[in-house]
Design a protein around this motif. Structure first.
Motif, PDB file in Angstrom:
ATOM      1  N   SER A   1      64.128  36.701  39.843  1.00 16.05           N
ATOM      2  CA  SER A   1      64.564  38.095  39.768  1.00 16.05           C
ATOM      3  C   SER A   1      65.755  38.241  38.836  1.00 16.05           C
ATOM      4  O   SER A   1      66.417  37.264  38.478  1.00 16.05           O
ATOM      5  CB  SER A   1      64.926  38.613  41.161  1.00 16.05           C
ATOM      6  N   GLY A   2      65.999  39.468  38.468  1.00 10.42           N
ATOM      7  CA  GLY A   2      67.132  39.744  37.593  1.00 10.42           C
ATOM      8  C   GLY A   2      67.607  41.158  37.796  1.00 10.42           C
ATOM      9  O   GLY A   2      66.989  41.951  38.514  1.00 10.42           O
ATOM     10  N   ARG A   3      68.725  41.460  37.189  1.00 11.04           N
ATOM     11  CA  ARG A   3      69.241  42.818  37.293  1.00 11.04           C
ATOM     12  C   ARG A   3      69.959  43.206  36.010  1.00 11.04           C
ATOM     13  O   ARG A   3      70.419  42.345  35.252  1.00 11.04           O
ATOM     14  CB  ARG A   3      70.168  42.967  38.505  1.00 11.04           C
ATOM     15  N   ARG A   4      69.994  44.507  35.795  1.00 12.24           N
ATOM     16  CA  ARG A   4      70.767  45.049  34.670  1.00 12.24           C
ATOM     17  C   ARG A   4      72.017  45.673  35.269  1.00 12.24           C
ATOM     18  O   ARG A   4      71.914  46.533  36.147  1.00 12.24           O
ATOM     19  CB  ARG A   4      69.921  46.083  33.917  1.00 12.24           C
ATOM     20  N   VAL A   5      73.167  45.201  34.830  1.00 14.29           N
ATOM     21  CA  VAL A   5      74.434  45.673  35.396  1.00 14.29           C
ATOM     22  C   VAL A   5      75.258  46.362  34.323  1.00 14.29           C
ATOM     23  O   VAL A   5      75.113  46.088  33.137  1.00 14.29           O
ATOM     24  CB  VAL A   5      75.268  44.520  35.997  1.00 14.29           C
ATOM     25  N   ARG A   6      76.092  47.259  34.799  1.00 11.99           N
ATOM     26  CA  ARG A   6      77.078  47.790  33.857  1.00 11.99           C
ATOM     27  C   ARG A   6      78.455  47.377  34.335  1.00 11.99           C
ATOM     28  O   ARG A   6      78.722  47.334  35.534  1.00 11.99           O
ATOM     29  CB  ARG A   6      76.950  49.298  33.703  1.00 11.99           C
ATOM     30  N   ASN A   7      79.294  47.061  33.378  1.00  7.12           N
ATOM     31  CA  ASN A   7      80.643  46.583  33.666  1.00  7.12           C
ATOM     32  C   ASN A   7      81.623  47.431  32.875  1.00  7.12           C
ATOM     33  O   ASN A   7      81.306  47.901  31.785  1.00  7.12           O
ATOM     34  CB  ASN A   7      80.806  45.131  33.211  1.00  7.12           C
ATOM     35  N   TRP A   8      82.816  47.584  33.424  1.00 10.82           N
ATOM     36  CA  TRP A   8      83.876  48.208  32.639  1.00 10.82           C
ATOM     37  C   TRP A   8      84.027  47.434  31.331  1.00 10.82           C
ATOM     38  O   TRP A   8      83.944  46.210  31.306  1.00 10.82           O
ATOM     39  CB  TRP A   8      85.219  48.134  33.377  1.00 10.82           C
ATOM     40  N   ASP A   9      84.274  48.164  30.291  1.00  6.62           N
ATOM     41  CA  ASP A   9      84.512  47.507  29.009  1.00  6.62           C
ATOM     42  C   ASP A   9      85.842  48.022  28.470  1.00  6.62           C
ATOM     43  O   ASP A   9      86.470  48.888  29.075  1.00  6.62           O
ATOM     44  CB  ASP A   9      83.363  47.810  28.040  1.00  6.62           C
ATOM     45  N   THR A  10      86.258  47.520  27.351  1.00  4.97           N
ATOM     46  CA  THR A  10      87.524  47.970  26.778  1.00  4.97           C
ATOM     47  C   THR A  10      87.407  48.078  25.269  1.00  4.97           C
ATOM     48  O   THR A  10      86.888  47.174  24.603  1.00  4.97           O
ATOM     49  CB  THR A  10      88.688  47.022  27.153  1.00  4.97           C
ATOM     50  N   CYS A  11      87.910  49.198  24.739  1.00  3.47           N
ATOM     51  CA  CYS A  11      87.877  49.419  23.289  1.00  3.47           C
ATOM     52  C   CYS A  11      88.871  48.510  22.578  1.00  3.47           C
ATOM     53  O   CYS A  11      88.942  48.507  21.352  1.00  3.47           O
ATOM     54  CB  CYS A  11      88.168  50.879  22.971  1.00  3.47           C
ATOM     55  N   MET A  12      89.652  47.744  23.348  1.00  3.00           N
ATOM     56  CA  MET A  12      90.597  46.795  22.745  1.00  3.00           C
ATOM     57  C   MET A  12      89.894  45.519  22.287  1.00  3.00           C
ATOM     58  O   MET A  12      90.480  44.688  21.608  1.00  3.00           O
ATOM     59  CB  MET A  12      91.690  46.417  23.758  1.00  3.00           C
ATOM     60  N   SER A  13      88.639  45.363  22.687  1.00  2.63           N
ATOM     61  CA  SER A  13      87.922  44.130  22.378  1.00  2.63           C
ATOM     62  C   SER A  13      87.199  44.226  21.041  1.00  2.63           C
ATOM     63  O   SER A  13      86.591  45.254  20.722  1.00  2.63           O
ATOM     64  CB  SER A  13      86.935  43.849  23.520  1.00  2.63           C
ATOM     65  N   TRP A  14      87.207  43.152  20.280  1.00  2.00           N
ATOM     66  CA  TRP A  14      86.511  43.101  18.988  1.00  2.00           C
ATOM     67  C   TRP A  14      85.019  43.325  19.190  1.00  2.00           C
ATOM     68  O   TRP A  14      84.361  44.026  18.440  1.00  2.00           O
ATOM     69  CB  TRP A  14      86.761  41.731  18.342  1.00  2.00           C
ATOM     70  N   LEU A  15      84.511  42.729  20.268  1.00  2.00           N
ATOM     71  CA  LEU A  15      83.075  42.773  20.524  1.00  2.00           C
ATOM     72  C   LEU A  15      82.584  44.182  20.871  1.00  2.00           C
ATOM     73  O   LEU A  15      81.394  44.488  20.723  1.00  2.00           O
ATOM     74  CB  LEU A  15      82.744  41.815  21.685  1.00  2.00           C
ATOM     75  N   PHE A  16      83.492  45.016  21.297  1.00  2.00           N
ATOM     76  CA  PHE A  16      83.125  46.367  21.741  1.00  2.00           C
ATOM     77  C   PHE A  16      82.287  47.106  20.703  1.00  2.00           C
ATOM     78  O   PHE A  16      81.352  47.827  21.038  1.00  2.00           O
ATOM     79  CB  PHE A  16      84.420  47.134  22.045  1.00  2.00           C
ATOM     80  N   THR A  17      82.638  46.948  19.431  1.00  2.00           N
ATOM     81  CA  THR A  17      81.944  47.688  18.375  1.00  2.00           C
ATOM     82  C   THR A  17      81.255  46.786  17.354  1.00  2.00           C
ATOM     83  O   THR A  17      80.733  47.281  16.355  1.00  2.00           O
ATOM     84  CB  THR A  17      82.933  48.596  17.606  1.00  2.00           C
ATOM     85  N   ALA A  18      81.264  45.463  17.590  1.00  2.00           N
ATOM     86  CA  ALA A  18      80.696  44.542  16.597  1.00  2.00           C
ATOM     87  C   ALA A  18      79.185  44.706  16.510  1.00  2.00           C
ATOM     88  O   ALA A  18      78.489  44.670  17.528  1.00  2.00           O
ATOM     89  CB  ALA A  18      81.043  43.104  16.967  1.00  2.00           C
ATOM     90  N   HIS A  19      78.679  44.904  15.304  1.00  2.00           N
ATOM     91  CA  HIS A  19      77.233  44.982  15.108  1.00  2.00           C
ATOM     92  C   HIS A  19      76.640  43.569  15.181  1.00  2.00           C
ATOM     93  O   HIS A  19      77.349  42.577  14.935  1.00  2.00           O
ATOM     94  CB  HIS A  19      76.913  45.563  13.735  1.00  2.00           C
ATOM     95  N   ALA A  20      75.349  43.500  15.464  1.00  2.00           N
ATOM     96  CA  ALA A  20      74.683  42.193  15.475  1.00  2.00           C
ATOM     97  C   ALA A  20      74.763  41.547  14.096  1.00  2.00           C
ATOM     98  O   ALA A  20      74.779  40.329  13.962  1.00  2.00           O
ATOM     99  CB  ALA A  20      73.229  42.345  15.914  1.00  2.00           C
ATOM    100  N   SER A  21      74.843  42.360  13.061  1.00  2.00           N
ATOM    101  CA  SER A  21      74.907  41.841  11.690  1.00  2.00           C
ATOM    102  C   SER A  21      76.248  41.170  11.382  1.00  2.00           C
ATOM    103  O   SER A  21      76.372  40.469  10.382  1.00  2.00           O
ATOM    104  CB  SER A  21      74.716  42.996  10.707  1.00  2.00           C
ATOM    105  N   GLY A  22      77.256  41.405  12.228  1.00  2.00           N
ATOM    106  CA  GLY A  22      78.590  40.879  11.965  1.00  2.00           C
ATOM    107  C   GLY A  22      79.545  41.958  11.495  1.00  2.00           C
ATOM    108  O   GLY A  22      80.762  41.819  11.607  1.00  2.00           O
TER     109      GLY A  22
END
Lengths: 281, 372
Positions: free
Chosen positions: B277-298
């Motif tokens: 089994s598996g689940r899709r979760v949502r977690n608080w995120d932060t706009c301070m993180s680089w990953l927040f807006t990083a595209h898959a392309s880099g």
């Protein structure tokens, strides 16, 4: 969109998949809704996108390449980039995946009735413009528009998507179809040169016209001045943006450009609107 | 206001006990230097001697981690996602502060925008959660709610506003739900309707406490903060101001401001699987993180902390006011001021922003600019 829960994807099955390019970085997926009622709920317009869902891997926002005039099946061309798109490349026909949408605004085709339409596409960004072209050329819609011009370029012939489709358009008298590659190569029977140069030679008149533009940043950067030199106004040019997305409905907060969310207020923006937003995309 | 009720302070735990029938009640609880809203325990009693909860109460309506969907990884139903029911528990939060209730009212406009953008988990939890707020008699040095359109005894977002009068508590219903709740309490615990001379005295004491609290805040060096000049400038102009690198210079991008903030609501969605089994979760995120807006392309449209810090302040002070009829995306709770490890003070940022907007050269007609 699922009315009760916007996070719940519609289950679909992969009907057919093919790799579009020799390097297998692009794969076109044709999917069918498991429940016909879901197909009715997924009423979309050219230029909209969907979150493709592979359970256990996640979701990725992908432009819809099919046109609603083509029936209930959906077409997506996926570039293998990250975790989810790699999973999408590994699916086999018959496999189940999820589709969440339709999301975003789409091209404002209804507002452009009566105008000449110039479509400018580069590389695999042609996907939602394929949708727009199929829709515009549909017998139910074609008469409501003036001249239709399609300019499409890629580095080399094998990187041009949907060749059987645009070759067919080349045979039609009601569309001016110009396809180009960057450098000449053996056996190539269409144009050679970058998209902005082809556009410059074509010199489309801004009179009663609108342009739909989607392509790599370099193509956009050199195509916009061509339009400007020809007297086009920013209100006449529509572009489709991409940003990292999660929710797809303007809540999760990451895809904004200024106060607009690409997922909800876009992905299609007029150049006039983009000129008022911070260039953070 | 005539339907407000006065209860003896000593009877307040009984009022809360009465409300506990049929719903989970959370009250302010201080332990180990942190204040949280914890389940009401009649044995432990009730203290009203707290500033505000260390973290915002947003997790009650928007949990830090929440399951959205479940799915099987094998068998007939593999990859078929099923929605997880959300927020089925009836709750009452006692003692949340007016700033935090104002934040919930603000987030209603984010989570429930229109038919296409309505978050079912938020709606479900909001409907099942009753808010009884306690007015602040002693705002602390980091508080600035009055500059953000709220106030120490402001009722927005609450069902009942309570005022701590010392020996008595004045409960003023704000919504019909609050009115019903007050009637529920009055049927079990003796209370006095705040009418006549007796009521006038209590209402007068509550008003004095409110005025005193507001007067304390008016003496703050940040009392005159205003977003008027920011509102007059276009978002492109504000975005292009030269102030941002200096503001971002000391920032560690740690994200504690977004974690503690009652209005920060950005989230991530991730899949997890375990066995079949598996689940899709949502977690608080932060706009301070680089990953927040990083595209898959880099490619990353906000590649350095300058863009990310600018995004956080522009989101609150420019983008949200533009989208929400002038309301700022900040309620002045002061948590980020208290908790930032490098002492970035959002009020100083706002003052710098205000001064820079006043000084910025006008670009086009002011009215047209503000609308764009």
């Amino acid at each position: 969109m699922n009315e009760k829960n916007p996070y719940l994807p519609y289950p679909v099955r992969l009907v057919e998949a093919r790799f579009d390019t020799p390097d297998t970085s692009l794969r076109t997926l044709r999917v069918a809704f498991e429940d016909p009622a879901h197909a009715a709920g997924f009423a979309y317009r050219p230029g909209q996108f969907a979150e493709l869902s592979v359970t256990g891997r996640g979701e990725a926002p992908i432009g819809i390449a099919s046109s609603p005039t083509e029936g209930d099946e959906l077409l997506f061309t996926v570039s293998r980039m990250g975790v989810v798109t790699t999973a999408l490349h590994e699916l086999s026909p018959g496999d189940r995946l999820g589709v969440r949408g339709p999301l975003g605004n789409g091209y404002p085709l209804a507002d452009l009735a009566g105008k000449d339409i110039v479509v400018v596409a580069g590389g695999y960004a042609v996907t939602t413009l394929r949708s727009a072209m199929i829709w515009l050329l549909d017998p139910a819609n074609r008469a409501r528009y003036g001249r239709i011009t399609f300019v499409y370029g890629a580095r080399s012939p094998e990187l041009l998507l949907y060749p059987e489709t645009w070759r067919q358009w080349m045979g039609r008298s009601d569309v001016d179809c110009r396809v180009t590659i960057d450098n000449a190569c053996e056996g190539w029977d269409c144009l050679v040169g970058f998209v902005p140069r082809v556009l410059k030679e074509l010199a489309p008149s801004p009179e009663g016209a609108a342009a739909l533009v989607c392509g790599p940043p370099a193509m956009i950067r050199f195509s916009l001045p061509v339009f400007e030199d020809l007297g086009w106004q920013p209100e006449q040019i529509f572009m489709s943006l991409e940003n990292r997305m999660k929710c797809g409905i303007g809540i999760c907060g990451r895809c904004n450009v200024g106060n607009r969310y690409v997922c909800k207020h876009g992905p299609v923006f007029s150049k006039a609107e983009l000129d008022r937003l911070p260039a953070e995309y | 206001m005539y339907d407000a009720m006065i209860f003896s302070r000593l009877d307040l735990p009984r009022v809360i006990a009465a409300w506990s029938a049929g719903r989970a009640v959370y009250v302010p609880t201080t332990a180990g230097g942190n204040t949280t809203l914890a389940p009401f325990d009649p044995e432990r009693g009730l203290s009203l001697d707290y500033g505000n909860t260390t973290l915002s109460p947003k997790a009650f309506l928007f949990p830090q981690t929440e399951c959205l969907l479940r799915f099987a990884t094998c068998g007939q139903d593999a990859a078929l996602a099923v929605a997880e029911p959300q927020g089925t528990q009836k709750r009452l939060l006692f003692g949340i502060r007016p700033c935090d209730a104002a934040a919930f009212a603000l987030l209603d406009a984010v989570f429930c925008q229109d038919a296409h953008s309505t978050d079912p988990s938020w709606v479900s939890r909001r409907e099942r959660t009753i808010l009884v707020g306690l007015g602040c008699n002693t705002p602390d040095a980091a508080c600035f709610c009055t500059a953000m359109g709220s106030g120490p005894h402001h009722p927005r977002g609450l069902d009942i506003l309570a005022a701590d009068l010392g020996d008595e508590v004045l409960l003023t219903p704000v919504t019909d739900r609050g009115r019903a709740l007050l009637a529920e309490a009055a049927s079990i615990v003796p209370g006095i309707p705040a009418r006549g001379e007796r009521g006038g005295t209590a209402l007068g004491r509550a008003a004095t406490l409110r005025i005193n609290a507001e007067a304390v805040m008016a003496r703050s060096p940040f009392a005159g903060l205003t977003l008027e000049a920011v509102a007059r400038r276009s978002q492109r102009t504000v975005h292009a101001l030269g102030i941002w690198p200096a503001i971002a210079e000391t920032c560690l991008n740690c994200g504690v401001c977004t974690f503690a903030c009652p209005t920060c609501h950005c989230f991530d969605i991730q899949d997890e699987t375990k066995g079949a089994s598996g689940r899709r979760v949502r977690n608080w995120d932060t706009c301070m993180s680089w990953l927040f807006t990083a595209h898959a392309s880099g490619h990353n449209p906000r590649p350095t902390k300058v863009e990310r810090v600018r995004q956080r302040f522009m989101h609150k002070f420019k983008y949200m006011p533009m989208n929400l009829g002038g309301r700022p995306g900040c309620v002045g709770c002061g948590r980020c001021v208290r908790q930032c490890p490098v002492n970035i003070d959002i009020r100083e940022v706002l003052r710098t922003l205000d001064m820079a907007c006043r000084a910025a050269p006008p670009s086009g007609a002011p009215r047209a600019e503000a609308d764009s």
